[in-house]
Design an enzyme around this catalytic site. Structure first.
Site, PDB file in Angstrom:
ATOM      1  CD  GLU A  98      21.899  -2.215  -4.569  1.00  0.00           C
ATOM      2  OE1 GLU A  98      21.468  -2.157  -4.119  1.00  0.00           O
ATOM      3  OE2 GLU A  98      22.621  -2.786  -5.882  1.00  0.00           O
ATOM      4  CB  THR A 145      14.017  -4.672  -4.410  1.00  0.00           C
ATOM      5  OG1 THR A 145      15.204  -5.446  -4.791  1.00  0.00           O
ATOM      6  CG2 THR A 145      14.351  -3.944  -5.927  1.00  0.00           C
ATOM      7  CG  ASP A 146      16.421  -4.660   1.044  1.00  0.00           C
ATOM      8  OD1 ASP A 146      16.464  -3.940   0.168  1.00  0.00           O
ATOM      9  OD2 ASP A 146      17.277  -4.843   1.421  1.00  0.00           O
ATOM     10  CB  SER A 196      36.280  -2.213  17.771  1.00  0.00           C
ATOM     11  OG  SER A 196      36.205  -2.724  15.707  1.00  0.00           O
ATOM     12  CB  ALA A 250      32.541   0.780   0.665  1.00  0.00           C
ATOM     13  CB  SER A 303      26.290  -5.692   4.166  1.00  0.00           C
ATOM     14  OG  SER A 303      25.718  -5.036   2.681  1.00  0.00           O
ATOM     15  CB  SER A 304      31.097  -2.407   6.957  1.00  0.00           C
ATOM     16  OG  SER A 304      30.121  -1.340   7.144  1.00  0.00           O
ATOM     17  CD  GLU A 307      21.144  -1.608   9.927  1.00  0.00           C
ATOM     18  OE1 GLU A 307      22.808  -0.832   9.322  1.00  0.00           O
ATOM     19  OE2 GLU A 307      21.782  -3.368  10.235  1.00  0.00           O
ATOM     20  CG  ASP A 316      22.460  -4.708   2.955  1.00  0.00           C
ATOM     21  OD1 ASP A 316      22.859  -5.342   1.514  1.00  0.00           O
ATOM     22  OD2 ASP A 316      22.990  -4.375   3.250  1.00  0.00           O
TER      23      ASP A 316
END
Length: 390
Positions: A36, A38-39, A70, A129, A132-133, A166, A178
């Site tokens: 977590e 770390t990316d 949507s 949540a 990764s939506s 993003e 993600d």
């Protein structure tokens, strides 16, 4: 992703735009097993894809118009948003449309001649949540446009472009995990990813065959990566790397951590961040080694240690996440930790199959006793990455 779902999305596209879509694509959300934050430190991560997906029905346009709709906005009652691809600019859009339009912008910035599209989106990935939506939304649009415009981009390349969308267009300082998970994961496997060079190894991960389950507990506490706390952690990690004279915290060896912390002196905040990243990279490598040796149950304490590090050093947990972990462990779980960016979202719980009902009930009762919103609990089974479904 069922055939019925793909057909329903295609039918809604036809109602909106007056013609059949050229195709339908799906891209999954993800659970991060370990690794977590770390990316963005060039480190190691180990996500796997969920069965929950963002689905896009898409057709090309040649007039420079981008039309977006949507099913998840205003209960499908929201209108079609019309933009011009020549007008797309970073941070010009603070709505949900920033994610798909950001992908179009990133593709065009990279020199790909995307001349417009009609897009209808629907998603079963829970928003906010920690699953990764947003990445699923980005990747499904990128894959659809890659196929329709015959761009010839590979999964990792699409992930890079989606991350840029993003980071720059949306303004959220996320790492590469993600998007890569959504684009590149395989069913029945966890993805061991080196985020520095994007080298990948698919690690078999079939808990059911060994009598275990991995539960996702969505605390219903929403988070937003584009808000300040995530960015502060990233800036702190970059400060730590600069003070230590390394390109990224990935370059601090685990057996040199104590010496590195001594060099940071009394900057306790940076010391904590550095300690988490270096030990978390080590935990990812531990989990890979245990899974490859067949000692799957032994990953439980490693997951739990990861939660303690995120709670105490990175300081991104919350009472609801801590309650999930503490309650699950007290009721027989093999391991548990928060997953995702933090400040809310979800936790994962590794448990024997026979203990799932007890663990689930105990967590639900603990939330009720604490006066928290009831959590959503479901089993996570490694699913396929992004693909065309119609």
């Amino acid at each position: 992703m069922s055939v019925d779902t793909a057909a329903a999305v295609a039918e809604r596209f036809k109602e909106l735009y007056g013609a059949e879509p050229e195709g339908v694509w799906a891209a999954p959300g993800r659970v991060n097993l370990i690794g977590e934050h770390t990316d963005y430190n060039d480190g190691f991560v180990m996500p796997f894809a969920l069965p929950h997906t963002a689905v896009a029905a898409v057709s090309r346009r040649t007039d420079g118009v981008l039309r977006l709709h949507s099913a998840d906005i205003d209960g499908d009652a929201g209108g079609v948003v019309e933009l011009r691809v020549d007008d797309l600019a970073p941070e010009s859009d603070r709505n949900w449309t920033a994610y798909p339009s950001g992908v179009v912008w990133a593709l065009r910035q990279a020199g790909h001649a995307v001349t417009g599209a009609d897009i209808h989106l629907a998603s079963t990935v829970p928003a906010g949540a920690g699953l990764s939506s947003s990445a699923a939304l980005e990747v499904v649009v990128a894959l659809a446009l890659n196929d329709l415009y015959d761009l010839g981009l590979k999964g990792w390349q699409l992930a890079r472009l989606c991350q840029r969308a993003e980071n720059v267009y949306v303004g959220a300082p996320v790492g590469i995990m993600d998007q890569t998970a959504s684009a590149c994961c395989e069913a029945g496997h966890a993805l061991f990813l080196d985020t520095r060079d994007l080298s990948q190894k698919q690690i078999p991960f079939d808990l059911a065959a060994e009598g275990m389950r991995l539960l996702v507990v969505d605390t219903q506490v929403k988070h937003s990566h584009s808000e300040g706390e995530y960015g502060k952690r990233r800036a702190g990690c970059e400060k730590g790397a600069a003070l230590l004279g390394v390109g990224a915290l990935r370059d601090v060896a685990y057996d040199e951590l104590d010496a590195a912390l001594d060099r940071l002196g009394d900057d306790e905040e940076v010391r904590r961040l550095v300690r988490h990243i270096v030990t978390e990279d080590q935990r990812v490598e531990q989990v890979v080694a245990l899974l490859e040796s067949g000692d799957t149950r032994a990953i439980g304490p490693v997951l739990t240690a990861g939660h303690a590090s995120l709670r105490d050093d990175f300081r991104i947990s919350c009472p609801e996440l801590d309650l999930v972990v503490d309650t699950a462990l007290a009721n027989g779980a093999l391991g548990a930790r928060m997953t995702g960016g933090g400040f809310g979202g979800s936790a994962i719980v590794l448990a024997e199959a026979a203990d799932v009902e007890t663990v689930t009930k105990s967590v639900e009762e603990a939330f009720a006793a604490a006066g928290f919103t009831a959590p959503r609990v479901f089993e996570a089974v490694p699913a396929a990455g992004a693909r065309r479904v119609r």
